[in-house]
Design a protein around this motif. Structure first.
Motif, PDB file in Angstrom:
ATOM      1  N   GLU A  15      -7.849 -19.493  46.308  1.00 21.48           N
ATOM      2  CA  GLU A  15      -8.783 -19.643  47.425  1.00 21.48           C
ATOM      3  C   GLU A  15      -9.971 -20.528  47.079  1.00 21.48           C
ATOM      4  O   GLU A  15     -10.353 -21.411  47.858  1.00 21.48           O
ATOM      5  CB  GLU A  15      -9.270 -18.262  47.870  1.00 21.48           C
ATOM      6  N   GLU A  16     -10.585 -20.306  45.931  1.00 20.11           N
ATOM      7  CA  GLU A  16     -11.800 -21.038  45.571  1.00 20.11           C
ATOM      8  C   GLU A  16     -11.542 -22.478  45.145  1.00 20.11           C
ATOM      9  O   GLU A  16     -12.368 -23.351  45.377  1.00 20.11           O
ATOM     10  CB  GLU A  16     -12.552 -20.307  44.453  1.00 20.11           C
ATOM     11  N   MET A  17     -10.410 -22.721  44.501  1.00 18.60           N
ATOM     12  CA  MET A  17     -10.115 -24.056  44.000  1.00 18.60           C
ATOM     13  C   MET A  17      -9.022 -24.755  44.797  1.00 18.60           C
ATOM     14  O   MET A  17      -8.648 -25.879  44.472  1.00 18.60           O
ATOM     15  CB  MET A  17      -9.730 -23.988  42.509  1.00 18.60           C
ATOM     16  N   GLY A  18      -8.495 -24.094  45.820  1.00 21.05           N
ATOM     17  CA  GLY A  18      -7.447 -24.693  46.649  1.00 21.05           C
ATOM     18  C   GLY A  18      -6.169 -24.955  45.891  1.00 21.05           C
ATOM     19  O   GLY A  18      -5.477 -25.934  46.160  1.00 21.05           O
ATOM     20  N   LEU A  19      -5.826 -24.074  44.950  1.00 21.61           N
ATOM     21  CA  LEU A  19      -4.656 -24.279  44.106  1.00 21.61           C
ATOM     22  C   LEU A  19      -3.375 -23.835  44.800  1.00 21.61           C
ATOM     23  O   LEU A  19      -3.380 -22.909  45.609  1.00 21.61           O
ATOM     24  CB  LEU A  19      -4.806 -23.501  42.799  1.00 21.61           C
ATOM     25  N   SER A  20      -2.300 -24.483  44.428  1.00 19.95           N
ATOM     26  CA  SER A  20      -0.972 -24.082  44.877  1.00 19.95           C
ATOM     27  C   SER A  20       0.010 -24.348  43.738  1.00 19.95           C
ATOM     28  O   SER A  20      -0.362 -24.890  42.694  1.00 19.95           O
ATOM     29  CB  SER A  20      -0.574 -24.834  46.147  1.00 19.95           C
ATOM     30  N   SER A  21       1.240 -23.992  43.958  1.00 25.29           N
ATOM     31  CA  SER A  21       2.266 -24.160  42.939  1.00 25.29           C
ATOM     32  C   SER A  21       2.283 -25.597  42.422  1.00 25.29           C
ATOM     33  O   SER A  21       2.223 -26.548  43.198  1.00 25.29           O
ATOM     34  CB  SER A  21       3.624 -23.800  43.533  1.00 25.29           C
ATOM     35  N   GLY A  22       2.331 -25.735  41.098  1.00 26.41           N
ATOM     36  CA  GLY A  22       2.327 -27.046  40.464  1.00 26.41           C
ATOM     37  C   GLY A  22       0.966 -27.471  39.945  1.00 26.41           C
ATOM     38  O   GLY A  22       0.859 -28.433  39.192  1.00 26.41           O
ATOM     39  N   ASN A  23      -0.086 -26.763  40.357  1.00 21.00           N
ATOM     40  CA  ASN A  23      -1.436 -27.066  39.877  1.00 21.00           C
ATOM     41  C   ASN A  23      -1.707 -26.343  38.561  1.00 21.00           C
ATOM     42  O   ASN A  23      -0.924 -25.503  38.132  1.00 21.00           O
ATOM     43  CB  ASN A  23      -2.491 -26.644  40.902  1.00 21.00           C
ATOM     44  N   GLY A  24      -2.840 -26.671  37.931  1.00 18.43           N
ATOM     45  CA  GLY A  24      -3.201 -26.046  36.664  1.00 18.43           C
ATOM     46  C   GLY A  24      -4.691 -25.875  36.515  1.00 18.43           C
ATOM     47  O   GLY A  24      -5.486 -26.562  37.158  1.00 18.43           O
ATOM     48  N   VAL A  25      -5.073 -24.938  35.644  1.00 19.67           N
ATOM     49  CA  VAL A  25      -6.470 -24.676  35.306  1.00 19.67           C
ATOM     50  C   VAL A  25      -6.573 -24.611  33.792  1.00 19.67           C
ATOM     51  O   VAL A  25      -5.830 -23.872  33.141  1.00 19.67           O
ATOM     52  CB  VAL A  25      -6.965 -23.345  35.911  1.00 19.67           C
ATOM     53  N   ARG A  26      -7.486 -25.400  33.231  1.00 14.73           N
ATOM     54  CA  ARG A  26      -7.713 -25.411  31.781  1.00 14.73           C
ATOM     55  C   ARG A  26      -9.010 -24.677  31.475  1.00 14.73           C
ATOM     56  O   ARG A  26     -10.043 -24.934  32.085  1.00 14.73           O
ATOM     57  CB  ARG A  26      -7.807 -26.849  31.262  1.00 14.73           C
ATOM     58  N   PHE A  27      -8.950 -23.766  30.507  1.00 10.70           N
ATOM     59  CA  PHE A  27     -10.124 -23.056  30.012  1.00 10.70           C
ATOM     60  C   PHE A  27     -10.549 -23.704  28.702  1.00 10.70           C
ATOM     61  O   PHE A  27      -9.702 -24.069  27.878  1.00 10.70           O
ATOM     62  CB  PHE A  27      -9.803 -21.579  29.769  1.00 10.70           C
ATOM     63  N   TYR A  28     -11.859 -23.831  28.496  1.00  8.69           N
ATOM     64  CA  TYR A  28     -12.355 -24.457  27.272  1.00  8.69           C
ATOM     65  C   TYR A  28     -13.749 -23.950  26.951  1.00  8.69           C
ATOM     66  O   TYR A  28     -14.435 -23.385  27.795  1.00  8.69           O
ATOM     67  CB  TYR A  28     -12.340 -25.984  27.388  1.00  8.69           C
ATOM     68  N   GLY A  29     -14.158 -24.168  25.703  1.00 10.83           N
ATOM     69  CA  GLY A  29     -15.496 -23.799  25.273  1.00 10.83           C
ATOM     70  C   GLY A  29     -16.437 -24.965  25.450  1.00 10.83           C
ATOM     71  O   GLY A  29     -16.062 -26.118  25.222  1.00 10.83           O
ATOM     72  N   LYS A  30     -17.659 -24.664  25.884  1.00 11.24           N
ATOM     73  CA  LYS A  30     -18.657 -25.726  26.026  1.00 11.24           C
ATOM     74  C   LYS A  30     -19.970 -25.289  25.382  1.00 11.24           C
ATOM     75  O   LYS A  30     -20.245 -24.099  25.230  1.00 11.24           O
ATOM     76  CB  LYS A  30     -18.871 -26.097  27.494  1.00 11.24           C
ATOM     77  N   VAL A  31     -20.767 -26.272  25.000  1.00 11.86           N
ATOM     78  CA  VAL A  31     -22.056 -26.015  24.374  1.00 11.86           C
ATOM     79  C   VAL A  31     -23.005 -25.425  25.408  1.00 11.86           C
ATOM     80  O   VAL A  31     -22.972 -25.815  26.577  1.00 11.86           O
ATOM     81  CB  VAL A  31     -22.639 -27.322  23.786  1.00 11.86           C
ATOM     82  N   TYR A  32     -23.845 -24.504  24.967  1.00 16.38           N
ATOM     83  CA  TYR A  32     -24.865 -23.810  25.764  1.00 16.38           C
ATOM     84  C   TYR A  32     -24.292 -22.552  26.384  1.00 16.38           C
ATOM     85  O   TYR A  32     -23.142 -22.523  26.808  1.00 16.38           O
ATOM     86  CB  TYR A  32     -25.504 -24.685  26.845  1.00 16.38           C
ATOM     87  N   GLY A  33     -25.113 -21.548  26.444  1.00 16.44           N
ATOM     88  CA  GLY A  33     -24.714 -20.275  27.015  1.00 16.44           C
ATOM     89  C   GLY A  33     -24.254 -19.315  25.939  1.00 16.44           C
ATOM     90  O   GLY A  33     -24.406 -19.572  24.742  1.00 16.44           O
ATOM     91  N   GLU A  53      -1.327 -30.878  24.846  1.00 17.14           N
ATOM     92  CA  GLU A  53      -1.108 -30.098  23.628  1.00 17.14           C
ATOM     93  C   GLU A  53      -1.651 -28.695  23.867  1.00 17.14           C
ATOM     94  O   GLU A  53      -2.837 -28.439  23.689  1.00 17.14           O
ATOM     95  CB  GLU A  53      -1.793 -30.760  22.444  1.00 17.14           C
ATOM     96  N   VAL A  54      -0.779 -27.779  24.247  1.00 18.58           N
ATOM     97  CA  VAL A  54      -1.181 -26.454  24.687  1.00 18.58           C
ATOM     98  C   VAL A  54      -1.263 -25.471  23.525  1.00 18.58           C
ATOM     99  O   VAL A  54      -0.341 -25.386  22.710  1.00 18.58           O
ATOM    100  CB  VAL A  54      -0.195 -25.932  25.758  1.00 18.58           C
ATOM    101  N   TYR A  55      -2.365 -24.746  23.460  1.00 18.59           N
ATOM    102  CA  TYR A  55      -2.559 -23.672  22.484  1.00 18.59           C
ATOM    103  C   TYR A  55      -2.060 -22.351  23.067  1.00 18.59           C
ATOM    104  O   TYR A  55      -1.418 -21.562  22.382  1.00 18.59           O
ATOM    105  CB  TYR A  55      -4.042 -23.592  22.107  1.00 18.59           C
ATOM    106  N   ALA A  56      -2.368 -22.088  24.326  1.00 24.73           N
ATOM    107  CA  ALA A  56      -1.917 -20.875  25.016  1.00 24.73           C
ATOM    108  C   ALA A  56      -1.782 -21.196  26.500  1.00 24.73           C
ATOM    109  O   ALA A  56      -2.538 -21.997  27.035  1.00 24.73           O
ATOM    110  CB  ALA A  56      -2.920 -19.749  24.813  1.00 24.73           C
ATOM    111  N   GLU A  57      -0.820 -20.547  27.134  1.00 24.15           N
ATOM    112  CA  GLU A  57      -0.658 -20.763  28.575  1.00 24.15           C
ATOM    113  C   GLU A  57       0.045 -19.581  29.207  1.00 24.15           C
ATOM    114  O   GLU A  57       0.734 -18.809  28.542  1.00 24.15           O
ATOM    115  CB  GLU A  57       0.093 -22.052  28.881  1.00 24.15           C
ATOM    116  N   THR A  58      -0.156 -19.466  30.502  1.00 26.03           N
ATOM    117  CA  THR A  58       0.541 -18.484  31.311  1.00 26.03           C
ATOM    118  C   THR A  58       0.672 -19.056  32.714  1.00 26.03           C
ATOM    119  O   THR A  58      -0.072 -19.972  33.082  1.00 26.03           O
ATOM    120  CB  THR A  58      -0.199 -17.122  31.324  1.00 26.03           C
ATOM    121  N   GLU A  59       1.607 -18.538  33.452  1.00 31.40           N
ATOM    122  CA  GLU A  59       1.796 -18.996  34.828  1.00 31.40           C
ATOM    123  C   GLU A  59       1.657 -17.825  35.780  1.00 31.40           C
ATOM    124  O   GLU A  59       2.134 -16.724  35.502  1.00 31.40           O
ATOM    125  CB  GLU A  59       3.172 -19.637  34.982  1.00 31.40           C
ATOM    126  N   LYS A  60       0.980 -18.053  36.893  1.00 31.63           N
ATOM    127  CA  LYS A  60       0.801 -17.036  37.931  1.00 31.63           C
ATOM    128  C   LYS A  60       0.992 -17.733  39.266  1.00 31.63           C
ATOM    129  O   LYS A  60       0.276 -18.678  39.583  1.00 31.63           O
ATOM    130  CB  LYS A  60      -0.582 -16.413  37.815  1.00 31.63           C
TER     131      LYS A  60
END
Length: 103
Positions: A15-33, A53-60
Motif C-alpha cells: 500500500e505505501e510503496m505501491g508494490l506488486s509481484s515482481g517488485n523488490g525492497v532492499r534493506f541497508y544500514g546508513k550513517v546516523y541514527g 549480490e544477495v546476502y539474505a532474501e525472502t519473498e512475500k
C-alpha cells in the motif's frame, strides 16, 4: 541471516510503496541514527527490483525483500523481522534477534 516479513508488513509495503509481484525492497544500514544493535547507524530501505549480490532474501506475495552482500556488516549476527501494527505506529517496526553468526 533470516529475513522475515509478516503478512501485515507485506500489506503495508504494497500500500505505501505501491508494490506488486515482481517488485523488490532492499534493506541497508546508513550513517546516523540508532537501532537496538547499532549506535550511529540506522536501518533504511529503498525500492530495488533488481537484487544483485544477495546476502539474505525472502519473498512475500511476489515481492522480493533482501539485503545486499555489501550490507552484511550491518546485519551479521542477527535475524530481522519486519512487522506492522497500526495500533502502535503508522510505520513498520523492526525486531533484531541474535542468531550466533558473528564469525
Amino acid at each position: 541471516m533470516k529475513l522475515t516479513i509478516t503478512d501485515a508488513a507485506g500489506k503495508w509495503f504494497e500500500e505505501e510503496m505501491g508494490l506488486s509481484s515482481g517488485n523488490g525492497v532492499r534493506f541497508y544500514g546508513k550513517v546516523y541514527g540508532n537501532t537496538p544493535v547499532h549506535d550511529g547507524f540506522s536501518l533504511a530501505l529503498t525500492r530495488d527490483d533488481h537484487p544483485k549480490e544477495v546476502y539474505a532474501e525472502t519473498e512475500k506475495d511476489g515481492v522480493t525483500y533482501f539485503v545486499d552482500q555489501g550490507d552484511e556488516w550491518f546485519f551479521k549476527g542477527y535475524d530481522l523481522t519486519v512487522d506492522f501494527d497500526p495500533e502502535l505506529s503508522d510505520d513498520v517496526t523492526y525486531r533484531y534477534e541474535e542468531n550466533g553468526e558473528l564469525n
